[in-house]
Design an enzyme around this catalytic site. Structure first.
Site, PDB file in Angstrom:
ATOM      1  N   ARG A 122       0.811  -1.151  -0.137  1.00 48.33           N
ATOM      2  CA  ARG A 122      -0.210   0.031  -0.137  1.00 48.33           C
ATOM      3  C   ARG A 122       0.809   1.131   0.039  1.00 48.33           C
ATOM      4  NH1 ARG A 122      -3.448  -3.270   2.863  1.00 48.33           N
ATOM      5  NH2 ARG A 122      -5.234  -3.896   1.435  1.00 48.33           N
ATOM      6  N   LYS A 144       5.640  11.578 -11.294  1.00 51.64           N
ATOM      7  CA  LYS A 144       4.892  10.693 -12.033  1.00 51.64           C
ATOM      8  C   LYS A 144       5.445   9.343 -12.139  1.00 51.64           C
ATOM      9  CE  LYS A 144       2.707  13.927 -15.347  1.00 51.64           C
ATOM     10  NZ  LYS A 144       2.624  14.190 -16.898  1.00 51.64           N
ATOM     11  N   GLU A 186      15.126  17.650 -24.204  1.00 57.20           N
ATOM     12  CA  GLU A 186      14.204  17.968 -22.915  1.00 57.20           C
ATOM     13  C   GLU A 186      14.865  19.368 -22.469  1.00 57.20           C
ATOM     14  OE1 GLU A 186      11.302  16.898 -22.507  1.00 57.20           O
ATOM     15  OE2 GLU A 186      11.214  14.735 -23.193  1.00 57.20           O
ATOM     16  N   LYS A 228      11.934  22.673 -14.098  1.00 59.84           N
ATOM     17  CA  LYS A 228      10.645  21.633 -14.136  1.00 59.84           C
ATOM     18  C   LYS A 228       9.919  21.732 -12.816  1.00 59.84           C
ATOM     19  CE  LYS A 228       8.796  17.079 -14.865  1.00 59.84           C
ATOM     20  NZ  LYS A 228       8.907  15.816 -15.132  1.00 59.84           N
ATOM     21  N   GLU A 238      -1.102  18.262 -13.152  1.00 61.35           N
ATOM     22  CA  GLU A 238      -1.316  18.740 -14.381  1.00 61.35           C
ATOM     23  C   GLU A 238      -2.950  19.134 -14.716  1.00 61.35           C
ATOM     24  OE1 GLU A 238       0.906  16.095 -17.116  1.00 61.35           O
ATOM     25  OE2 GLU A 238      -0.165  17.193 -18.786  1.00 61.35           O
ATOM     26  N   ARG A 242       1.319  22.938 -15.561  1.00 56.16           N
ATOM     27  CA  ARG A 242       2.248  21.955 -16.013  1.00 56.16           C
ATOM     28  C   ARG A 242       2.191  21.601 -17.426  1.00 56.16           C
ATOM     29  NH1 ARG A 242       3.608  16.713 -12.053  1.00 56.16           N
ATOM     30  NH2 ARG A 242       4.970  15.464 -13.321  1.00 56.16           N
ATOM     31  N   ASN A 246       4.571  20.039 -21.990  1.00 54.68           N
ATOM     32  CA  ASN A 246       4.124  19.627 -23.148  1.00 54.68           C
ATOM     33  C   ASN A 246       4.490  20.260 -24.426  1.00 54.68           C
ATOM     34  OD1 ASN A 246       3.122  17.568 -21.681  1.00 54.68           O
ATOM     35  ND2 ASN A 246       0.945  18.274 -21.870  1.00 54.68           N
ATOM     36  N   HIS A 249       5.616  18.201 -27.463  1.00 55.08           N
ATOM     37  CA  HIS A 249       5.119  16.519 -27.065  1.00 55.08           C
ATOM     38  C   HIS A 249       3.598  16.040 -28.033  1.00 55.08           C
ATOM     39  CE1 HIS A 249       8.322  16.737 -24.149  1.00 55.08           C
ATOM     40  NE2 HIS A 249       7.935  15.620 -23.911  1.00 55.08           N
ATOM     41  N   HIS A 253       4.483  12.944 -29.684  1.00 53.26           N
ATOM     42  CA  HIS A 253       3.887  11.644 -29.124  1.00 53.26           C
ATOM     43  C   HIS A 253       3.196  11.088 -30.432  1.00 53.26           C
ATOM     44  CE1 HIS A 253       3.664  12.780 -24.760  1.00 53.26           C
ATOM     45  NE2 HIS A 253       4.642  12.041 -25.020  1.00 53.26           N
ATOM     46  N   HIS A 265      12.062   9.283 -28.363  1.00 44.30           N
ATOM     47  CA  HIS A 265      11.202  10.416 -27.705  1.00 44.30           C
ATOM     48  C   HIS A 265      11.990  11.671 -27.982  1.00 44.30           C
ATOM     49  CE1 HIS A 265       8.575  12.219 -24.934  1.00 44.30           C
ATOM     50  NE2 HIS A 265       9.516  12.841 -24.300  1.00 44.30           N
TER      51      HIS A 265
HETATM   52  N1  LIG Z   1       7.877  10.173 -14.953  1.00 47.00           N
HETATM   53  C1  LIG Z   1       8.032  11.156 -15.567  1.00 47.00           C
HETATM   54  O1  LIG Z   1       7.759  12.339 -15.560  1.00 47.00           O
HETATM   55  C2  LIG Z   1       8.664  10.918 -17.152  1.00 47.00           C
HETATM   56  C3  LIG Z   1       9.139  12.020 -17.959  1.00 47.00           C
HETATM   57  C4  LIG Z   1       9.730  11.675 -18.981  1.00 47.00           C
HETATM   58  C5  LIG Z   1      10.092  10.560 -19.449  1.00 47.00           C
HETATM   59  N2  LIG Z   1       9.545   9.354 -18.830  1.00 47.00           N
HETATM   60  C6  LIG Z   1       9.951   7.993 -19.087  1.00 47.00           C
HETATM   61  O2  LIG Z   1      11.198   7.989 -19.242  1.00 47.00           O
HETATM   62  C7  LIG Z   1      11.494   6.850 -20.030  1.00 47.00           C
HETATM   63  C8  LIG Z   1      12.562   7.219 -20.852  1.00 47.00           C
HETATM   64  O3  LIG Z   1      13.882   7.599 -19.941  1.00 47.00           O
HETATM   65  P1  LIG Z   1      15.214   7.250 -20.461  1.00 47.00           P
HETATM   66  O4  LIG Z   1      15.674   7.937 -21.668  1.00 47.00           O
HETATM   67  O5  LIG Z   1      16.159   7.477 -19.302  1.00 47.00           O
HETATM   68  O6  LIG Z   1      15.332   5.917 -20.854  1.00 47.00           O
HETATM   69  P2  LIG Z   1      16.049   4.524 -20.615  1.00 47.00           P
HETATM   70  O7  LIG Z   1      15.591   4.326 -18.893  1.00 47.00           O
HETATM   71  O8  LIG Z   1      15.480   3.268 -21.267  1.00 47.00           O
HETATM   72  O9  LIG Z   1      17.595   4.633 -20.582  1.00 47.00           O
HETATM   73  C9  LIG Z   1      18.062   4.610 -21.844  1.00 47.00           C
HETATM   74  C10 LIG Z   1      19.256   3.977 -22.184  1.00 47.00           C
HETATM   75  O10 LIG Z   1      20.262   4.107 -21.620  1.00 47.00           O
HETATM   76  C11 LIG Z   1      20.890   3.314 -20.716  1.00 47.00           C
HETATM   77  N3  LIG Z   1      21.647   3.990 -19.398  1.00 47.00           N
HETATM   78  C12 LIG Z   1      21.038   4.510 -18.659  1.00 47.00           C
HETATM   79  N4  LIG Z   1      21.881   4.858 -17.811  1.00 47.00           N
HETATM   80  C13 LIG Z   1      23.097   4.750 -18.545  1.00 47.00           C
HETATM   81  C14 LIG Z   1      24.513   5.356 -18.052  1.00 47.00           C
HETATM   82  N5  LIG Z   1      24.747   5.947 -17.170  1.00 47.00           N
HETATM   83  N6  LIG Z   1      25.402   4.844 -18.829  1.00 47.00           N
HETATM   84  C15 LIG Z   1      25.053   4.210 -20.121  1.00 47.00           C
HETATM   85  N7  LIG Z   1      23.884   3.724 -20.309  1.00 47.00           N
HETATM   86  C16 LIG Z   1      23.065   4.245 -19.542  1.00 47.00           C
HETATM   87  C17 LIG Z   1      19.760   2.330 -20.341  1.00 47.00           C
HETATM   88  O11 LIG Z   1      20.253   1.041 -19.991  1.00 47.00           O
HETATM   89  C18 LIG Z   1      18.837   2.316 -21.609  1.00 47.00           C
HETATM   90  O12 LIG Z   1      19.364   1.672 -22.556  1.00 47.00           O
HETATM   91  C19 LIG Z   1      10.426   6.664 -20.791  1.00 47.00           C
HETATM   92  O13 LIG Z   1       9.776   5.398 -20.392  1.00 47.00           O
HETATM   93  C20 LIG Z   1       9.233   7.687 -20.493  1.00 47.00           C
HETATM   94  O14 LIG Z   1       7.990   7.385 -20.663  1.00 47.00           O
HETATM   95  C21 LIG Z   1       8.627   9.710 -17.557  1.00 47.00           C
HETATM   96 ZN   LIG Z   2       9.399  14.381 -23.027  1.00 46.26          ZN
END
Ligand SMILES: NC(=O)c1ccc[n+]([C@@H]2O[C@H](COP(=O)([O-])OP(=O)(O)OC[C@H]3O[C@@H](n4cnc5c(N)ncnc54)[C@H](O)[C@@H]3O)[C@@H](O)[C@H]2O)c1
Ligand SMILES: [Zn+2]
Length: 364
Positions: A122, A144, A186, A228, A238, A242, A246, A249, A253, A265
């Site tokens: 929980r 999020k 970003e 942010k 949001e 917030r 976007n 985006h 998207h 992305h």
């Molecule tokens: N929660 C939120 O507000 C929010 C906002 C934006 C994006 N997201 C989510 O985040 C995700 C994308 O995040 P991301 O781009 O970090 O992707 P990811 O976590 O898939 O990482 C990208 C790649 O980098 C590698 N990696 C990570 N750290 C590393 C390092 N220090 N050295 C070498 N390789 C490394 C990972 O293994 C992976 O292959 C998506 O799922 C998206 O929906 C969430």
């Molecule tokens: Zn984004």
């Protein structure tokens, strides 16, 4: 550098963002204080573990390695099955309702760990140690969490603020160029939304940033996190403000989805920002010189700035409409008016959008 994300209406109330070149050295001491003797369980991206696990062990983050769980943190694995996998591993390892989770990895690790923490027994606290630029400037901040369904990204999720977020640019040394670029999109977005000084810094320090110069990375990461944080503080769930985040985006998207997620992305957001800039110019809200600056900066980072020719304007608008239906609202288009200022525009006609999409290379 340390600042708080204050959320008076949220059960967590405050999330502490700790940014710097030596913050990893503070993790174990701070966590011990924050947890008051309760146990932390470490959830690692299994691809990051071989790169940085030794350093973390040397820094004394944990006493016994059986509190470390590595999982396949790729986007296709960002599913409920990952949550179940982690929860079962946590049960086996003895985690209870007094435990806490620490995510070490990119956005996928952070989102899955945050989601698991929000429902495990929980709800237990969680901490984030983001290791990609995207996670450092975006996904680790704001609370999020979520996982994907076969029907779409992030369709299951919660708001669960991390207690603390540790942001250290040294992780970015091992990040592939392509992933650095996704995060830079970003950062550029943040600058357009509200920080012209950050924009000028990115323009003038691109080589240092590409070379992973820690001081320069620190500068852009801090500015983006601060932006942010301030936006989320004003609108945690949001309902309004917030939405500026976007920028790029809406079209981004749609492109991601239409490419079957083969386009990344950040790259899609770059195209989306260029579309928004063109729209803004056509509406007379922004000068062409600012549009050129946006295109040039994105291009200098090898980001795409045109719609792939095989994608049609109709398909993009359809995908946007489907998204709009899903969120049950009006189409809110965020448009730049200059570098450092955006507006929300709700009067966009589909035909105007299609014209700009075609102008930027979309098929008819
Ligand atoms: N929660 C939120 O507000 C929010 C906002 C934006 C994006 N997201 C989510 O985040 C995700 C994308 O995040 P991301 O781009 O970090 O992707 P990811 O976590 O898939 O990482 C990208 C790649 O980098 C590698 N990696 C990570 N750290 C590393 C390092 N220090 N050295 C070498 N390789 C490394 C990972 O293994 C992976 O292959 C998506 O799922 C998206 O929906 C969430
Ligand atoms: Zn984004």
């Amino acid at each position: 550098m340390k600042f708080n994300l204050s959320l008076p209406g949220s059960p967590a109330r405050v999330s502490e963002i700790i940014i710097g070149k030596d913050v990893l050295e503070q993790v174990s001491g701070n966590l011990e204080k924050a947890l008051g003797g309760r146990s932390a369980y470490w959830i690692w991206d299994e691809a990051v573990w071989p790169l940085w696990g030794r350093m973390a062990a040397d820094l004394g983050w944990w006493r016994t390695e059986d509190r470390v769980i590595a999982f396949a943190a790729s986007e296709p694995a960002k599913r409920l099955s990952a949550v179940e996998f982690l929860a079962r591993r946590l049960i086996t390892a003895g985690a209870d309702r007094d435990s806490a989770l620490v995510a070490v990895g990119g956005g996928v690790t952070g989102d899955v760990t945050g989601f698991t923490a929000s429902i495990y027994m929980r709800g237990i606290p969680h901490f984030q140690v983001p290791t990609t630029l995207l996670a450092q400037v975006d996904s680790s901040i704001g609370g999020k969490t979520g996982v994907d369904l076969p029907d779409g990204k992030n369709l299951l999720g919660t708001f669960h603020q991390p207690r603390q977020v540790y942001v250290d640019p040294r992780f970015l040394k091992t990040l592939p160029d392509e992933e650095l670029r996704q995060g830079m999109a970003e950062v550029i977005k943040s600058a357009i939304i509200g920080d012209e000084v950050l924009w000028k810094f990115v323009e003038s320090h691109s080589q240092a940033l590409r070379n992973r110069d820690e001081e320069s990375l620190l500068r852009i990461v801090s500015a983006s996190c601060l932006l942010k944080t301030r936006v989320v503080e004003a609108d945690e769930k949001e309902s309004g403000g917030r939405r500026v985040l976007n920028l790029g985006h809406t079209v981004g998207h749609a492109l991601e989805k239409l490419s079957g997620f083969s386009l990344k992305h950040g790259d899609c957001v770059a195209v989306g920002m260029v579309v928004a800039a063109h729209l803004s110019c056509r509406l007379g809200a922004m000068q062409v010189s600012d549009l050129e600056r946006i295109e040039n900066l994105c291009e200098s980072w090898n980001m795409p700035v045109r719609i792939p020719a095989q994608v049609s304007a109709d398909a993009i608008v359809k995908a946007i409409q489907a998204d709009k239906k899903r969120i049950g609202g009006k189409l809110h288009f965020i448009l730049p008016v200059r570098i450092g200022e955006v507006i929300e525009y709700t009067g966009l006609e589909n035909d105007e959008l299609k014209t700009v999409l075609r102008l930027l290379g979309a098929a008819s």
